[in-house]
Write an enzyme that holds these catalytic residues in place. Structure first.
Site, PDB file in Angstrom:
ATOM      1  N   GLY A 129       0.001   1.833   7.204  1.00  0.00           N
ATOM      2  CA  GLY A 129       0.061   0.996   8.361  1.00  0.00           C
ATOM      3  C   GLY A 129       0.532  -0.337   7.945  1.00  0.00           C
ATOM      4  N   LYS A 130       1.540  -0.205   6.772  1.00  0.00           N
ATOM      5  CA  LYS A 130       2.369  -1.571   6.348  1.00  0.00           C
ATOM      6  C   LYS A 130       3.147  -1.940   7.445  1.00  0.00           C
ATOM      7  CE  LYS A 130       4.148   0.144   2.909  1.00  0.00           C
ATOM      8  NZ  LYS A 130       3.705   1.514   3.109  1.00  0.00           N
ATOM      9  N   ASP A 134      10.803  -5.588   5.967  1.00  0.00           N
ATOM     10  CA  ASP A 134      10.028  -4.301   5.877  1.00  0.00           C
ATOM     11  C   ASP A 134      10.673  -3.357   4.548  1.00  0.00           C
ATOM     12  OD1 ASP A 134       8.129  -2.389   6.283  1.00  0.00           O
ATOM     13  OD2 ASP A 134       8.979  -1.566   8.114  1.00  0.00           O
ATOM     14  N   GLU A 135      10.010  -2.422   4.084  1.00  0.00           N
ATOM     15  CA  GLU A 135      10.642  -1.537   3.000  1.00  0.00           C
ATOM     16  C   GLU A 135      11.218  -2.438   2.061  1.00  0.00           C
ATOM     17  OE1 GLU A 135       9.946   1.509   3.423  1.00  0.00           O
ATOM     18  OE2 GLU A 135       9.874   1.802   5.612  1.00  0.00           O
ATOM     19  N   ALA A 136      10.409  -3.314   1.574  1.00  0.00           N
ATOM     20  CA  ALA A 136      10.910  -4.298   0.365  1.00  0.00           C
ATOM     21  C   ALA A 136      11.092  -3.551  -0.783  1.00  0.00           C
ATOM     22  CB  ALA A 136       9.833  -5.364   0.379  1.00  0.00           C
ATOM     23  N   CYS A 142      -6.342   9.980   2.824  1.00  0.00           N
ATOM     24  CA  CYS A 142      -6.135  11.199   2.059  1.00  0.00           C
ATOM     25  C   CYS A 142      -5.783  12.319   2.724  1.00  0.00           C
ATOM     26  CB  CYS A 142      -6.917  11.397   0.779  1.00  0.00           C
ATOM     27  SG  CYS A 142      -6.632  12.790  -0.224  1.00  0.00           S
ATOM     28  N   PHE A 145       2.138   5.683   5.027  1.00  0.00           N
ATOM     29  CA  PHE A 145       1.242   5.921   5.972  1.00  0.00           C
ATOM     30  C   PHE A 145       0.041   4.849   6.135  1.00  0.00           C
ATOM     31  CE2 PHE A 145       3.242   9.976   4.631  1.00  0.00           C
ATOM     32  CZ  PHE A 145       3.934  10.215   5.631  1.00  0.00           C
ATOM     33  N   GLY A 205       0.895  -1.109   0.080  1.00  0.00           N
ATOM     34  CA  GLY A 205       0.062  -0.005   0.158  1.00  0.00           C
ATOM     35  C   GLY A 205       0.805   1.379  -0.067  1.00  0.00           C
ATOM     36  N   CYS A 231      -7.339  13.144  -5.594  1.00  0.00           N
ATOM     37  CA  CYS A 231      -6.250  14.157  -5.092  1.00  0.00           C
ATOM     38  C   CYS A 231      -4.980  13.927  -5.684  1.00  0.00           C
ATOM     39  CB  CYS A 231      -6.237  14.148  -3.584  1.00  0.00           C
ATOM     40  SG  CYS A 231      -7.849  14.750  -3.080  1.00  0.00           S
TER      41      CYS A 231
HETATM   42  P1  ADP Z   1       3.453   2.559   6.572  1.00  0.00           P
HETATM   43  O1  ADP Z   1       4.499   1.483   7.001  1.00  0.00           O
HETATM   44  O2  ADP Z   1       2.439   1.955   5.623  1.00  0.00           O
HETATM   45  O3  ADP Z   1       4.050   3.794   5.905  1.00  0.00           O
HETATM   46  P2  ADP Z   1       3.020   2.971   9.445  1.00  0.00           P
HETATM   47  O4  ADP Z   1       2.623   1.687   9.776  1.00  0.00           O
HETATM   48  O5  ADP Z   1       4.323   3.193   9.474  1.00  0.00           O
HETATM   49  O6  ADP Z   1       2.674   3.051   7.777  1.00  0.00           O
HETATM   50  O7  ADP Z   1       2.264   3.876   9.922  1.00  0.00           O
HETATM   51  C1  ADP Z   1       0.820   3.924  10.233  1.00  0.00           C
HETATM   52  C2  ADP Z   1       0.367   4.888  11.102  1.00  0.00           C
HETATM   53  O8  ADP Z   1       0.457   6.418  10.574  1.00  0.00           O
HETATM   54  C3  ADP Z   1      -1.169   5.104  11.417  1.00  0.00           C
HETATM   55  O9  ADP Z   1      -1.539   4.005  12.302  1.00  0.00           O
HETATM   56  C4  ADP Z   1      -1.291   6.570  11.872  1.00  0.00           C
HETATM   57  O10 ADP Z   1      -1.026   6.658  13.124  1.00  0.00           O
HETATM   58  C5  ADP Z   1      -0.237   7.164  11.187  1.00  0.00           C
HETATM   59  N1  ADP Z   1      -0.765   8.159   9.971  1.00  0.00           N
HETATM   60  C6  ADP Z   1      -0.110   9.290   9.787  1.00  0.00           C
HETATM   61  N2  ADP Z   1      -0.655  10.048   8.596  1.00  0.00           N
HETATM   62  C7  ADP Z   1      -1.750   8.775   8.215  1.00  0.00           C
HETATM   63  C8  ADP Z   1      -2.397   8.955   7.086  1.00  0.00           C
HETATM   64  N3  ADP Z   1      -2.624  10.061   6.369  1.00  0.00           N
HETATM   65  N4  ADP Z   1      -3.493   7.866   6.707  1.00  0.00           N
HETATM   66  C9  ADP Z   1      -3.275   7.063   8.046  1.00  0.00           C
HETATM   67  N5  ADP Z   1      -2.400   6.975   9.118  1.00  0.00           N
HETATM   68  C10 ADP Z   1      -1.720   7.748   9.334  1.00  0.00           C
HETATM   69 ZN    ZN Z   2      -8.352  12.799  -1.409  1.00  0.00          ZN
END
Ligand code: ADP
Ligand code: ZN
Length: 205
Positions: free
Chosen positions: A21-22, A89-91, A146, A19, A16, A181
């Protein structure tokens, strides 16, 4: 119902935008594997040292110790043969060898958990995640929120002016955007403002 798999390995992909949640989901699954007393090894690419040199860190500040490698080719020599679960992570920073490596580990009976971006800053499929989606057993697609309109967001919007495929950064350099957007490349802020508030367009009668 308990699924008995014996030593059957497999590949799980969590993908995905930023941000979405990966990392949180990867850490959650790895913690559960540890609770189940499985032997776990976790890897992250050295290019991503934004929050910690030797941990995977979510934007919500969940953390887990990890080995740092420069690319996927460095993972195999570091695998302890007793390891049952391998988290990566960060594959999308691990390089194309990740596809073969994940297959090798899964064939050897390991549960391989991979998290990474599925699209790049232009919205294009981001190798090697698309290949892993085709070859793995399980796919989870996470969506973010978004930052412009609050709808579910599948895109990673780059906010800085660069056309390099890889620009490591977090809040301030990227934000999550929905399909409507998203502006491939650097956003043209004025045009976006016009879309959301037509009357405010400069120079309009
Ligand atoms: P990823 O690994 O996909 O970058 P993370 O697991 O590091 O995501 O972070 C997810 C967390 O980021 C969410 O639980 C929330 O606290 C925070 N967050 C910050 N900005 C957003 C956003 N635009 N949408 C959803 N979560 C966000
Ligand atoms: Zn949007």
């Amino acid at each position: 119902m308990e699924i008995v798999t014996g030593n059957l390995g497999w590949i799980e992909v969590i993908c995905g935008p930023m941000f979405s949640g990966k990392s949180e989901e990867l850490i959650r699954r790895l913690r559960r594997a540890m609770i189940a007393r499985k032997r776990v090894q976790v890897f992250k690419p050295s290019i991503d040292d934004r929050y910690s040199a030797d941990e995977i860190v979510s934007h919500g500040d969940l953390r887990m110790r990890s080995d740092v490698v420069s690319n996927a080719g460095d993972i195999l020599p570091r695998i302890d043969w007793r390891t049952e679960v391998v988290g990566i992570d960060e594959a999308n920073f691990m390089g194309p060898e990740l596809v073969t490596l994940a297959g090798t580990l899964a064939d050897a009976g390991k549960q391989v958990l991979i998290a990474g971006l599925d699209t790049d800053y232009m919205g294009r499929p981001f190798s090697p995640i698309p290949e892993l989606l085709a070859l793995g057993e399980s796919i989870t697609k996470t969506l973010a929120i978004c930052m412009r309109c609050g709808n579910p967001a599948k895109h990673t919007q780059r906010l800085v002016d660069s056309h390099d495929l890889i620009v490591v950064g977090a809040a301030g350099m990227y934000e999550a955007r929905c399909r409507r957007c998203f502006e491939p490349g650097v956003p043209k802020q004025q045009e976006l403002d016009f879309l959301h508030a037509p009357a405010a367009r400069p120079g309009r009668a």
